[in-house]
Design a protein around this motif. Structure first.
Motif, PDB file in Angstrom:
ATOM      1  N   GLY A 134      34.793  58.325  42.575  1.00 59.70           N
ATOM      2  CA  GLY A 134      34.619  56.969  42.085  1.00 59.70           C
ATOM      3  C   GLY A 134      34.315  55.946  43.151  1.00 59.70           C
ATOM      4  N   GLY A 135      34.636  56.239  44.414  1.00 56.97           N
ATOM      5  CA  GLY A 135      34.300  55.362  45.517  1.00 56.97           C
ATOM      6  C   GLY A 135      34.694  53.914  45.337  1.00 56.97           C
ATOM      7  N   LEU A 136      35.946  53.643  45.003  1.00 61.43           N
ATOM      8  CA  LEU A 136      36.398  52.261  44.842  1.00 61.43           C
ATOM      9  C   LEU A 136      36.417  51.540  46.185  1.00 61.43           C
ATOM     10  CD1 LEU A 136      39.463  52.874  42.493  1.00 61.43           C
ATOM     11  CD2 LEU A 136      37.245  51.912  41.853  1.00 61.43           C
ATOM     12  N   THR A 137      35.970  50.291  46.169  1.00 60.05           N
ATOM     13  CA  THR A 137      36.065  49.454  47.368  1.00 60.05           C
ATOM     14  C   THR A 137      37.500  48.936  47.487  1.00 60.05           C
ATOM     15  OG1 THR A 137      35.540  47.401  46.219  1.00 60.05           O
ATOM     16  CG2 THR A 137      33.662  48.702  47.068  1.00 60.05           C
ATOM     17  N   LEU A 138      37.841  48.388  48.642  1.00 65.09           N
ATOM     18  CA  LEU A 138      39.174  47.832  48.841  1.00 65.09           C
ATOM     19  C   LEU A 138      39.489  46.725  47.827  1.00 65.09           C
ATOM     20  CD1 LEU A 138      41.829  47.774  50.349  1.00 65.09           C
ATOM     21  CD2 LEU A 138      40.746  46.344  52.079  1.00 65.09           C
ATOM     22  N   PRO A 139      38.579  45.753  47.602  1.00 65.81           N
ATOM     23  CA  PRO A 139      38.891  44.731  46.593  1.00 65.81           C
ATOM     24  C   PRO A 139      39.065  45.322  45.187  1.00 65.81           C
ATOM     25  CG  PRO A 139      37.068  44.001  47.976  1.00 65.81           C
ATOM     26  CD  PRO A 139      37.344  45.442  48.323  1.00 65.81           C
ATOM     27  N   GLU A 140      38.283  46.331  44.854  1.00 66.62           N
ATOM     28  CA  GLU A 140      38.420  46.964  43.541  1.00 66.62           C
ATOM     29  C   GLU A 140      39.765  47.676  43.412  1.00 66.62           C
ATOM     30  OE1 GLU A 140      33.742  47.929  42.479  1.00 66.62           O
ATOM     31  OE2 GLU A 140      34.894  49.390  43.632  1.00 66.62           O
ATOM     32  N   ARG A 141      40.155  48.418  44.455  1.00 64.14           N
ATOM     33  CA  ARG A 141      41.458  49.103  44.434  1.00 64.14           C
ATOM     34  C   ARG A 141      42.593  48.094  44.332  1.00 64.14           C
ATOM     35  NH1 ARG A 141      39.349  52.060  48.905  1.00 64.14           N
ATOM     36  NH2 ARG A 141      40.843  51.020  50.259  1.00 64.14           N
ATOM     37  N   SER A 142      42.473  47.006  45.080  1.00 68.47           N
ATOM     38  CA  SER A 142      43.502  45.984  45.063  1.00 68.47           C
ATOM     39  C   SER A 142      43.634  45.376  43.665  1.00 68.47           C
ATOM     40  CB  SER A 142      43.167  44.907  46.096  1.00 68.47           C
ATOM     41  OG  SER A 142      44.151  43.910  46.109  1.00 68.47           O
ATOM     42  N   LEU A 143      42.514  45.069  43.038  1.00 67.17           N
ATOM     43  CA  LEU A 143      42.532  44.478  41.705  1.00 67.17           C
ATOM     44  C   LEU A 143      43.096  45.452  40.680  1.00 67.17           C
ATOM     45  CD1 LEU A 143      41.916  42.281  39.671  1.00 67.17           C
ATOM     46  CD2 LEU A 143      39.564  43.111  39.584  1.00 67.17           C
ATOM     47  N   LEU A 144      42.654  46.703  40.716  1.00 65.58           N
ATOM     48  CA  LEU A 144      43.176  47.695  39.765  1.00 65.58           C
ATOM     49  C   LEU A 144      44.683  47.876  39.957  1.00 65.58           C
ATOM     50  CD1 LEU A 144      40.367  50.416  39.763  1.00 65.58           C
ATOM     51  CD2 LEU A 144      40.885  48.739  37.977  1.00 65.58           C
ATOM     52  N   GLY A 145      45.128  47.915  41.207  1.00 69.36           N
ATOM     53  CA  GLY A 145      46.556  48.042  41.473  1.00 69.36           C
ATOM     54  C   GLY A 145      47.341  46.858  40.933  1.00 69.36           C
ATOM     55  N   ARG A 146      46.807  45.664  41.106  1.00 66.41           N
ATOM     56  CA  ARG A 146      47.470  44.458  40.600  1.00 66.41           C
ATOM     57  C   ARG A 146      47.549  44.496  39.079  1.00 66.41           C
ATOM     58  NH1 ARG A 146      49.322  40.122  42.617  1.00 66.41           N
ATOM     59  NH2 ARG A 146      48.262  40.304  44.614  1.00 66.41           N
ATOM     60  N   LEU A 147      46.461  44.878  38.415  1.00 61.20           N
ATOM     61  CA  LEU A 147      46.467  44.965  36.951  1.00 61.20           C
ATOM     62  C   LEU A 147      47.424  46.057  36.471  1.00 61.20           C
ATOM     63  CD1 LEU A 147      42.657  44.506  36.236  1.00 61.20           C
ATOM     64  CD2 LEU A 147      44.497  42.860  35.740  1.00 61.20           C
ATOM     65  N   ASP A 148      47.498  47.153  37.206  1.00 60.35           N
ATOM     66  CA  ASP A 148      48.420  48.230  36.855  1.00 60.35           C
ATOM     67  C   ASP A 148      49.867  47.743  36.946  1.00 60.35           C
ATOM     68  OD1 ASP A 148      49.403  50.839  36.284  1.00 60.35           O
ATOM     69  OD2 ASP A 148      49.470  51.317  38.417  1.00 60.35           O
ATOM     70  N   ARG A 149      50.194  47.025  38.014  1.00 62.51           N
ATOM     71  CA  ARG A 149      51.563  46.548  38.231  1.00 62.51           C
ATOM     72  C   ARG A 149      51.908  45.342  37.363  1.00 62.51           C
ATOM     73  NH1 ARG A 149      49.579  47.025  43.242  1.00 62.51           N
ATOM     74  NH2 ARG A 149      49.474  44.777  43.510  1.00 62.51           N
ATOM     75  N   GLY A 150      50.966  44.397  37.231  1.00 61.53           N
ATOM     76  CA  GLY A 150      51.287  43.118  36.611  1.00 61.53           C
ATOM     77  C   GLY A 150      50.773  42.915  35.203  1.00 61.53           C
ATOM     78  N   GLY A 151      49.923  43.796  34.729  1.00 57.36           N
ATOM     79  CA  GLY A 151      49.378  43.640  33.388  1.00 57.36           C
ATOM     80  C   GLY A 151      48.175  42.714  33.361  1.00 57.36           C
ATOM     81  N   PRO A 152      47.653  42.465  32.157  1.00 57.50           N
ATOM     82  CA  PRO A 152      46.446  41.650  32.005  1.00 57.50           C
ATOM     83  C   PRO A 152      46.617  40.236  32.552  1.00 57.50           C
ATOM     84  CG  PRO A 152      46.963  42.802  29.965  1.00 57.50           C
ATOM     85  CD  PRO A 152      48.145  42.990  30.879  1.00 57.50           C
ATOM     86  N   ALA A 153      45.504  39.685  33.036  1.00 56.19           N
ATOM     87  CA  ALA A 153      45.502  38.320  33.578  1.00 56.19           C
ATOM     88  C   ALA A 153      44.084  37.773  33.511  1.00 56.19           C
ATOM     89  CB  ALA A 153      46.004  38.326  35.024  1.00 56.19           C
ATOM     90  N   THR A 154      43.978  36.453  33.585  1.00 54.58           N
ATOM     91  CA  THR A 154      42.658  35.818  33.614  1.00 54.58           C
ATOM     92  C   THR A 154      42.036  36.023  34.996  1.00 54.58           C
ATOM     93  OG1 THR A 154      43.485  33.685  34.373  1.00 54.58           O
ATOM     94  CG2 THR A 154      43.389  34.038  31.968  1.00 54.58           C
TER      95      THR A 154
END
Length: 146
Positions: A33-53
């Motif tokens: 999938g070759g996720l970039t650092l910002p993409e990994r960071s965002l996915l991790g945040r959504l995984d931990r914190g749930g949906p957000a704007t």
């Protein structure tokens, strides 16, 4: 061996250097999938914190809303995040991680875990592995107190 307590600045400098090097090497671990650092960071945040704007996500990640929009758009195109109307404000959308996004995140984490396990298996004694095992919870506690 001296009974003097180690200098806290020396300990902190050693931890900073060692942890920094480990983090850089783990970021380089390849996964599907070759996720970039910002993409990994965002996915991790959504995984931990749930949906957000996107505005909330941009603020939390300390990047511009435009950059966040670009990151979310790229992940959405690949099916790794989805957008739903915000129940409190219909003008906004909430971004959430999809099952494919969770799998991409798991793949990256698994690649990093395998990299660490391989390094431990080939370069450390059982005693050293025991020390590193004990350090894990201490490092988590240290991170939470920063």
């Amino acid at each position: 061996m001296s009974n003097e307590a180690p200098d806290l600045r020396d300990v902190a400098a050693g931890l900073r250097g060692g942890i920094g090097l480990v983090v850089r090497r783990l970021r380089q671990a390849q996964s599907e999938g070759g996720l970039t650092l910002p993409e990994r960071s965002l996915l991790g945040r959504l995984d931990r914190g749930g949906p957000a704007t996107t505005a909330t996500l941009a603020r939390l990640e300390q990047i511009s809303p435009q950059s966040m929009g670009t990151t979310v758009g790229g992940l959405e195109t690949r099916g790794l995040v989805g957008r739903q109307p915000d129940p409190q404000d219909g003008r906004c959308a909430r971004v959430s991680i999809t099952e494919s996004g969770l799998q991409a995140l798991r793949d990256k984490r698994d690649a990093q875990t395998q990299l660490l396990a391989s390094a431990l298996a080939h370069g450390f004694t059982p005693e050293e592995i025991g020390h590193l095992s004990a350090a894990g919870p201490l490092l988590e506690r240290l991170a939470q107190s920063i």
